[in-house]
Motif scaffolding. Structure first.
Motif, short mmCIF file in Angstrom:
data_model
loop_
_atom_site.label_atom_id
_atom_site.label_comp_id
_atom_site.label_asym_id
_atom_site.label_seq_id
_atom_site.Cartn_x
_atom_site.Cartn_y
_atom_site.Cartn_z
N VAL A 1 0.76 -1.23 0.04
CA VAL A 1 0.01 -0.10 -0.05
C VAL A 1 1.13 1.29 0.04
O VAL A 1 1.76 1.29 0.84
N LEU A 2 0.76 2.04 -0.94
CA LEU A 2 1.57 3.10 -1.24
C LEU A 2 0.60 4.33 -0.78
O LEU A 2 -0.53 4.74 -1.33
N ALA A 3 0.86 5.09 0.47
CA ALA A 3 0.08 5.97 1.17
C ALA A 3 0.72 7.42 1.54
O ALA A 3 1.80 7.48 1.14
N GLY A 4 0.12 8.17 1.91
CA GLY A 4 0.61 9.41 2.23
C GLY A 4 0.75 9.61 3.73
O GLY A 4 0.36 8.90 4.71
N ASP A 5 1.29 10.83 4.25
CA ASP A 5 1.61 11.28 5.69
C ASP A 5 0.24 11.02 6.45
O ASP A 5 0.45 10.29 7.75
N GLU A 6 -0.80 11.50 6.15
CA GLU A 6 -2.18 11.39 6.71
C GLU A 6 -2.43 10.06 7.06
O GLU A 6 -2.89 9.50 8.26
N GLU A 7 -2.54 9.28 6.20
CA GLU A 7 -2.96 7.93 6.03
C GLU A 7 -2.16 6.97 7.12
O GLU A 7 -2.70 6.29 7.62
N VAL A 8 -0.96 7.06 6.97
CA VAL A 8 -0.11 6.67 7.75
C VAL A 8 0.16 6.85 9.21
O VAL A 8 0.23 6.01 10.04
N LEU A 9 -0.18 8.13 9.27
CA LEU A 9 -0.30 8.72 10.74
C LEU A 9 -1.54 8.08 11.54
O LEU A 9 -1.34 7.46 12.44
N GLU A 10 -2.56 7.73 10.79
CA GLU A 10 -3.70 7.09 11.34
C GLU A 10 -3.54 5.67 11.58
O GLU A 10 -4.05 5.17 12.68
#
Length: 142
Positions: free
Chosen positions: A32-41
């Motif tokens: 899964v390639l995600a961004g800062d916000e998604e990985v923070l959650e």
């Protein structure tokens, strides 16, 4: 087989990612390639850490399902962080994602650099040399 779920606007070839996954395990792996916000959650929810991070690994063996041929697990990579690190270190973002993917898959395979005596680092360094990648997370943090 590597199943890539790109939740970003970035476009990646994915061939190197597939080679790495195939080299490390015959089992299916989700990337899964995600961004800062998604990985923070995800980091808050599953690790109780209120900060983003570069890579998370979720082994499917931890789900307690017996008698089913499960995929190895999921690796979630923070593309925003990978882009920042690649720029800082002067290499391409695909190489940074590849480094993170190796690191994450090794966690799925049971390696744990926080508790082992160097096995994770040694395996990671050998894979980095094999794929011709720049220094890894563990090496950079020594």
């Amino acid at each position: 087989m590597l199943e890539i779920s790109n939740q970003t606007q970035d476009i990646f070839d994915g061939e190197l990612f597939n080679q790495i996954a195939h080299h490390l395990s015959p089992k299916d792996i989700e990337l899964v390639l995600a961004g800062d916000e998604e990985v923070l959650e995800l980091n808050k929810t599953f690790r109780a850490k209120n900060k983003t991070t570069d890579v998370l690994s979720f082994p499917f063996s931890d789900m307690g399902i017996v008698g089913v041929d499960l995929p190895l697990g999921s690796v979630v990579i923070n593309v925003d962080m990978a882009k920042r690190m690649a720029k800082k270190l002067g290499h391409c973002v695909e190489f940074e994602i590849a480094l993170l993917l190796i690191h994450g898959i090794l966690h799925l395979l049971g390696y744990d650099h926080e508790n082992d005596t160097g096995e994770h680092r040694d395996k990671e360094e050998a894979l980095i040399a094999y794929f011709g990648l720049p220094p890894s997370l563990i090496v950079r943090n020594q």
